[in-house]
Design a protein around this motif. Sequence first.
Motif, mmCIF file in Angstrom:
data_model
loop_
_atom_site.group_PDB
_atom_site.id
_atom_site.type_symbol
_atom_site.label_atom_id
_atom_site.label_comp_id
_atom_site.label_asym_id
_atom_site.label_seq_id
_atom_site.Cartn_x
_atom_site.Cartn_y
_atom_site.Cartn_z
ATOM 1 N N HIS A 212 -3.819 3.527 -32.585
ATOM 2 C CA HIS A 212 -3.583 3.074 -31.209
ATOM 3 C C HIS A 212 -2.137 2.616 -31.009
ATOM 4 C CE1 HIS A 212 -7.992 3.068 -31.019
ATOM 5 N NE2 HIS A 212 -7.838 3.152 -29.714
ATOM 6 N N SER A 424 -5.698 -8.712 -28.866
ATOM 7 C CA SER A 424 -7.082 -8.305 -28.633
ATOM 8 C C SER A 424 -8.118 -9.343 -29.043
ATOM 9 C CB SER A 424 -7.371 -7.014 -29.405
ATOM 10 O OG SER A 424 -7.266 -7.246 -30.806
ATOM 11 N N ASP A 432 -6.516 -2.097 -28.441
ATOM 12 C CA ASP A 432 -6.235 -1.022 -27.492
ATOM 13 C C ASP A 432 -5.139 -1.514 -26.547
ATOM 14 O OD1 ASP A 432 -6.176 0.988 -25.629
ATOM 15 O OD2 ASP A 432 -8.339 1.078 -25.327
ATOM 16 N N SER A 435 -5.055 -0.491 -22.733
ATOM 17 C CA SER A 435 -6.109 -1.154 -21.954
ATOM 18 C C SER A 435 -5.759 -2.618 -21.722
ATOM 19 C CB SER A 435 -7.451 -1.042 -22.684
ATOM 20 O OG SER A 435 -7.926 0.284 -22.687
#
Length: 544
Positions: A212, A424, A432, A435
């Motif tokens: 990622h 995160s 991610d 996102s």
Amino acid sequence: MATQLLLGGAVYSPAAPDATAMAVTDGIVVWVGTDDVGRALHPDAEVIDLGGLFVSPGFVDSHVHLTSTGLGLDGLTLNEASSRTHCLRLVAKAAEAESAHDAGDLIWGLGWDDSTWAGSEPEDGRFPTTSELDAVVGTRPVYLARIDEHSAVASTALRRLIPDLADAVGYHPEEPLVAEAHHLVRGAARLLVTAAHRERAQRRALDGAAAHGVVAVHENGGPDISGMDDFLALGELDHPVEIRRYWGQAVTDADHARELMSITRADALGGDLFIDGAIGSHTAWLTEPYTDDPHTHGINYLDADQIRDHVRACTIAGIQAGFHVIGDAATGVVVGALAELADELGTPALARCAHRLEHAEMVTAADAEVLARCGVIASMQPLFDAEWGGPGDLYDARLGASRAATLNDFAMLAKTGVALSFSSDAPVTAIDPWSTIRAAVHHHQPTNAISARGAFAATTRGGWRAGGVNDGVTGTLTPGAPASYAVWEVDDLVVAGSHEKVQRWSTDPRSRVPALPDVSPGAALPRCVRTVHRGRTLYDRDAG
């Protein structure tokens, strides 16, 4: 010295907003610009044709728990459970699967979120009880962490491994365990994870991060979250993703701080040093009671004296300190300690250490002014708002609409001068970064949102700054910076703000703002093709 010349793409660089090329020598960015100039300046370089791909600085995830993240990626995840019945059905399926024996018969599950549950049965909206769990797993030790990892359902077989569990704060014979009881049962579950399984989980998590576009992570360990064995093992792990390790244990003076740093070989003393818990588990420490449980204000693990002593000790020793802070009462106590220490030690001494607050979800403008003055960094998780910040969602239910609207106010913190680092808290939310950026730009409360450029900075340069690297180039693609970057397939590159006022000035071509991938709702987010850290390839989608 061997030079690579990347050509024919879109390179995100503040040094050259229209850059299509970048030259790298011995793991350092030495030039950015246009293709024709790059060929002229580096005629003997190895040419890498980007074919129109987008190149960004590599991301930093500044708050992760690698072992539990890896266990979730390869084991039992309950994020998709839609009810108590569904959750128990998923656990029963895992108990029957041969792969459930990988960790010495332990079933380690995570991710259930009863705040989203409903079902045909009247009690499908609540957590499973111990008895209900035992009915599907029998005598197997089972640990099922709630999505926030601050409470867990545990089978009788696992509970029996802790002789004095019933005497611990937070114990209940049937309901999820919280506070000290949860820490004890989590510790017992960790002991059933073999060293080999733990290493597989850690590598799995790091491989997933690299896929990622993440080049570095900050492991937030401590005696109650991961344990010393896990923490030391990460220090010995040979993996190309860079790991900065935070040990969450309070110290009393500078000598104690130096001794603990030596024992743990940590990079800093903070991370998940719990002042309180989490909103979902009713353990975040609030000044006013929970709306849906008016009999509790949550839990505090440290008092004002312990907090002040820890920050003072670390500051005198020149060590970065930090705390896990979610509730407004927890924030207020930290801010009070910082204000005292600013008078005692001076704000320059505090700011030099770049102390951190993890989560910092409930911060007032007055709190933020103190944090900014003391140089404190807020390590925050925009995906928390994406998951739980909407009308009728968890924050609304637990806190009421008025308090919920104030959570995760990135705009206010940034405006006040608090440095932001986005992360995160994996496995709570996924590693991610795009996102994460989307969630920060499209906050449920538009006034709390920040621009895509600001969110991007918080996941790149902000992560390095939170790790003590503030040299002005690391986390960018400018000459002299480490060649830590990711290559992406993108559908559209745009220059956009989080709301209309930002949009008007930042989209003007005269602003010379480099474009970023479109992160608006519904847009396809970038897909990682390659991740490189200091010139070393961490991930290559096309390598086979």
